[in-house]
Design a protein around this motif. Structure first.
Motif, mmCIF file in Angstrom:
data_model
loop_
_atom_site.group_PDB
_atom_site.id
_atom_site.type_symbol
_atom_site.label_atom_id
_atom_site.label_comp_id
_atom_site.label_asym_id
_atom_site.label_seq_id
_atom_site.Cartn_x
_atom_site.Cartn_y
_atom_site.Cartn_z
ATOM 1 N N MET A 26 26.626 5.604 -19.294
ATOM 2 C CA MET A 26 27.453 4.674 -19.845
ATOM 3 C C MET A 26 26.846 4.022 -21.094
ATOM 4 O O MET A 26 27.141 3.568 -22.180
ATOM 5 N N LEU A 27 25.414 3.831 -20.746
ATOM 6 C CA LEU A 27 24.487 3.321 -21.923
ATOM 7 C C LEU A 27 24.369 4.236 -22.936
ATOM 8 O O LEU A 27 24.587 3.922 -24.126
ATOM 9 N N GLU A 28 23.982 5.572 -22.609
ATOM 10 C CA GLU A 28 23.747 6.586 -23.453
ATOM 11 C C GLU A 28 25.035 7.005 -24.377
ATOM 12 O O GLU A 28 24.911 6.764 -25.739
ATOM 13 N N TYR A 29 26.346 7.134 -23.810
ATOM 14 C CA TYR A 29 27.522 7.245 -24.537
ATOM 15 C C TYR A 29 28.036 6.240 -25.266
ATOM 16 O O TYR A 29 28.382 6.155 -26.397
ATOM 17 N N GLY A 30 28.397 5.221 -24.547
ATOM 18 C CA GLY A 30 28.908 4.050 -25.098
ATOM 19 C C GLY A 30 28.247 3.205 -26.100
ATOM 20 O O GLY A 30 28.684 3.228 -27.261
ATOM 21 N N VAL A 31 27.143 3.186 -25.765
ATOM 22 C CA VAL A 31 26.169 2.396 -26.834
ATOM 23 C C VAL A 31 26.068 3.194 -28.176
ATOM 24 O O VAL A 31 25.851 2.592 -29.057
ATOM 25 N N SER A 32 25.734 4.395 -27.913
ATOM 26 C CA SER A 32 25.452 5.495 -28.895
ATOM 27 C C SER A 32 26.577 5.396 -29.794
ATOM 28 O O SER A 32 26.518 5.533 -31.273
ATOM 29 N N VAL A 33 27.788 5.514 -29.417
ATOM 30 C CA VAL A 33 28.999 5.380 -30.315
ATOM 31 C C VAL A 33 28.928 4.102 -30.998
ATOM 32 O O VAL A 33 29.188 4.124 -32.308
ATOM 33 N N ALA A 34 28.536 3.201 -30.536
ATOM 34 C CA ALA A 34 28.656 1.687 -31.444
ATOM 35 C C ALA A 34 27.542 1.818 -32.367
ATOM 36 O O ALA A 34 27.724 1.260 -33.522
ATOM 37 N N ALA A 35 26.581 2.415 -31.863
ATOM 38 C CA ALA A 35 25.125 2.420 -32.932
ATOM 39 C C ALA A 35 25.621 3.233 -34.049
ATOM 40 O O ALA A 35 25.375 2.935 -35.289
ATOM 41 N N VAL A 36 26.119 4.346 -33.744
ATOM 42 C CA VAL A 36 26.495 5.256 -35.215
ATOM 43 C C VAL A 36 27.733 4.739 -35.832
ATOM 44 O O VAL A 36 27.786 4.813 -37.028
ATOM 45 N N ALA A 37 28.720 3.898 -35.112
ATOM 46 C CA ALA A 37 29.599 3.402 -36.026
ATOM 47 C C ALA A 37 28.901 2.552 -36.683
ATOM 48 O O ALA A 37 29.640 2.205 -38.332
ATOM 49 N N VAL A 38 27.865 1.597 -36.549
ATOM 50 C CA VAL A 38 27.282 0.698 -37.297
ATOM 51 C C VAL A 38 26.754 1.527 -38.601
ATOM 52 O O VAL A 38 26.925 1.162 -39.903
ATOM 53 N N GLY A 39 26.134 2.857 -38.548
ATOM 54 C CA GLY A 39 25.837 3.418 -39.463
ATOM 55 C C GLY A 39 26.885 3.817 -40.441
ATOM 56 O O GLY A 39 26.551 4.157 -41.779
ATOM 57 N N TRP A 40 27.986 4.347 -39.754
ATOM 58 C CA TRP A 40 29.312 4.574 -40.702
ATOM 59 C C TRP A 40 29.703 3.489 -41.712
ATOM 60 O O TRP A 40 29.554 3.752 -42.795
ATOM 61 N N GLY A 41 29.393 2.427 -41.316
ATOM 62 C CA GLY A 41 29.681 1.186 -42.043
ATOM 63 C C GLY A 41 28.776 1.135 -43.434
ATOM 64 O O GLY A 41 29.287 0.792 -44.299
ATOM 65 N N ALA A 42 27.446 1.189 -43.040
ATOM 66 C CA ALA A 42 26.430 1.286 -44.014
ATOM 67 C C ALA A 42 26.913 2.465 -45.075
ATOM 68 O O ALA A 42 26.618 2.015 -46.433
ATOM 69 N N TYR A 43 27.247 3.734 -44.725
ATOM 70 C CA TYR A 43 27.762 4.810 -45.686
ATOM 71 C C TYR A 43 28.903 4.415 -46.317
ATOM 72 O O TYR A 43 28.805 4.837 -47.527
ATOM 73 N N ILE A 44 29.877 3.783 -45.778
ATOM 74 C CA ILE A 44 31.048 3.305 -46.528
ATOM 75 C C ILE A 44 30.489 2.395 -47.445
ATOM 76 O O ILE A 44 31.238 2.469 -48.782
ATOM 77 N N ASP A 45 29.710 1.440 -47.276
ATOM 78 C CA ASP A 45 29.359 0.289 -48.337
ATOM 79 C C ASP A 45 28.566 1.286 -49.623
ATOM 80 O O ASP A 45 29.067 0.909 -50.470
ATOM 81 N N ASP A 46 27.537 2.196 -49.129
ATOM 82 C CA ASP A 46 26.921 2.787 -50.051
ATOM 83 C C ASP A 46 28.139 3.554 -50.900
ATOM 84 O O ASP A 46 27.771 3.763 -52.217
ATOM 85 N N LEU A 47 29.183 4.277 -50.357
ATOM 86 C CA LEU A 47 29.978 4.991 -50.938
ATOM 87 C C LEU A 47 30.914 4.060 -51.938
ATOM 88 O O LEU A 47 31.074 4.528 -53.182
ATOM 89 N N ALA A 48 31.276 3.001 -51.571
ATOM 90 C CA ALA A 48 31.822 2.247 -52.385
ATOM 91 C C ALA A 48 31.150 1.322 -53.497
ATOM 92 O O ALA A 48 31.651 1.522 -54.583
ATOM 93 N N ALA A 49 29.926 1.273 -53.241
ATOM 94 C CA ALA A 49 29.257 0.878 -54.317
ATOM 95 C C ALA A 49 28.859 1.761 -55.584
ATOM 96 O O ALA A 49 29.036 1.549 -56.763
#
Length: 489
Positions: A129-152
């Motif tokens: 649960m820690l591996e899968y659930g938390v890694s999804v959350a961590a990757v989603a945070v990185g997705w937001g960083a690339y969204i910002d980079d794309l918009a900029a």
């Protein structure tokens, strides 16, 4: 004698017996092979399973974690990825053997239930649960960083920091991270075969994007950027490998699809090994291209490291825009596939009675665990929106390393206890390979910081409280006649 029927004065031995009681391999396999037994639709072949595993792995670290790990090792980040890959490879070979022997949903949770007993299986499932659930959350945070980079780089504007970063990173809530988790949930609710087709297309795209990055970055390659190659010493490489190991989390995702694979015994081992080989080659090429194209201090701490490398190396924004578009889609596929894996592990645990039955209820029409998918997605979306990336990645790595170590031990136990069990794949150089798998996992665990250990211990204490408060009393092994003596009895 069943532990629940033990006489007066034998409560403590009975409880110990129950804690380490095995779920027979024959029973596990029979449940898998029973027509309509799982309620899930068998629709995945080798291509879909391999794409599932690559989709859950490729991009997780390279697009997100590279900027976090480079400060620990400098140019030797390449060696850190190799060390993490070797650790993952030993465990992948063990996963492949167990997936061919016990081809069911549940991944290492199901394997440890058959080899080490219920309490260890619970611990493994809790770590997953820690591996899968938390890694999804961590990757989603990185997705937001690339969204910002794309918009900029396209419209010249970004989301306010309050809406694009969690508390502790200067914001209030990471809205893009929440959005990508909910989009993945919506796709999973359409059905497994539909999700698999979309994921396969996204995997092809992300491999193309990373190859594009390598071609462009290698045109700006400067050997001087690699000197000094090991500025932080061997300890820096080990510490970076401990963090970079997060990049390899997901290759075992294929093993969560055992109940939805058309030929699980044949295809699961092949998908696991093949996906890890593809991912390792791509990671090492990308890491070398990145630190060779620009001085490593310039990409330290970046959550959109690859896009920054292309901008610095070429002076052009269009390359970063193209990479960011690919990264947005590629990271979304990681969220999709790892979220899928989390729901299937909970499905298996629920079927065994260790978590509430709502997680194993399958829709008659869609043939998927709808309530399970919605509950897990909402919880993970909240994690993604409110917790910083670094803490998420480190907590995920330590849980995964312990789970992988258990899988390696499981191979040794099952070889000794069930030498007659049909195996479509055998771990080479046995018992050296699983033993090295355990040792390498422990090596990387030792490289993690004290804060990560505190999070891990707190997670384990909560998990044990949940098990003794619910799982132990509702275990299917206590309420059915399907039992077997405890391990070692």
């Amino acid at each position: 004698m069943s532990p629940v029927s033990a006489g007066p004065g034998s409560a403590a031995p009975a409880r110990r017996s129950q804690l380490f009681r095995l779920k027979p391999v024959d029973v596990i396999v029979a449940q898998h092979e029973e027509v309509g037994g799982s309620g899930l639709r068998r629709s995945m072949g080798l291509l879909q399973l391999t794409a599932l595993s690559i989709g859950a792995t490729l991009g997780t670290g390279i697009f997100v974690i590279l900027g976090e790990a480079v400060p620990l090792a400098g140019p030797a980040i390449v060696l850190a990825f190799v060390l993490a890959a070797v650790t993952a490879l030993f465990s992948a070979l063990s996963y492949a053997e167990l997936a061919g022997s016990i081809p069911v949903s549940g991944s290492s949770y199901s394997y440890t239930y058959a080899t080490m007993g219920e309490l260890v299986a619970w611990v493994c499932g809790w770590l997953l649960m820690l591996e899968y659930g938390v890694s999804v959350a961590a990757v989603a945070v990185g997705w937001g960083a690339y969204i910002d980079d794309l918009a900029a780089n396209t419209v010249g504007a970004v989301l306010p920091e309050a809406l694009s970063a969690p508390p502790g990173d200067g914001g209030v809530v990471n809205v893009p991270a929440i959005v990508v988790v909910l989009l993945a949930m919506a796709l999973l609710l359409r059905g497994t075969s539909e999700s698999a087709r979309v994921n396969t297309a996204m995997v092809v795209l992300k491999v193309g994007v990373l190859l594009f990055f390598c071609v462009v970055a290698f045109t700006a390659f400067r050997a001087g950027n690699l000197a000094p190659f090991v500025p932080m010493g061997v300890a820096g490489i080990t510490a970076a490998a401990s963090q970079a190991f997060f990049s390899y989390i997901g290759f075992d995702a294929a093993s969560t699809a055992g109940d939805e694979a058309r030929d699980a015994r044949r295809d699961l081992p092949r998908a696991i090994v093949l996906s890890l080989l593809v991912v390792t080659v791509v990671y090492c090429l990308v890491a070398l291209a990145a630190v060779g194209a620009v001085p490593w201090p310039q990409i330290s701490g970046s959550e959109a490291a690859l896009a920054d490398v292309l901008t610095l190396a070429t002076g052009q924004t269009w390359t970063a825009v193209l990479l960011a578009i690919g990264a947005v889609i590629a990271i979304a596929s990681v969220v999709l596939t790892v979220l899928y894996g989390q729901t299937r592990i909970l499905y298996a645990m629920s079927r065994d009675g260790l978590v509430p039955p709502v997680f194993s209820r399958v829709s008659r029409r869609r043939r998927i665990p709808v309530a399970n998918t919605v509950i897990v997605s909402v919880v993970i979306a909240l994690l993604a929106g409110l917790v910083p990336l670094g803490e998420l990645a480190n907590a995920t790595s330590i849980g995964t390393l312990f789970a992988f170590a258990l899988v390696n031990v499981g191979v040794i136990i099952l070889r000794r206890s069930r030498p007659d069990l049909p195996r479509t794949f055998r771990t080479p150089l046995y018992p050296l390979t699983p033993v090295l798998g355990v040792l390498f996992c422990l090596l990387l665990v030792a490289g993690l910081g004290s804060a990560t250990w505190l999070v891990f211990l707190a997670w384990m204490l909560v998990g044990l409280a949940v098990y003794f408060g619910y799982g132990y009393r509702h275990s299917a092994l206590r309420t059915t006649a399907v039992t077997t003596p405890p391990a070692g009895a």
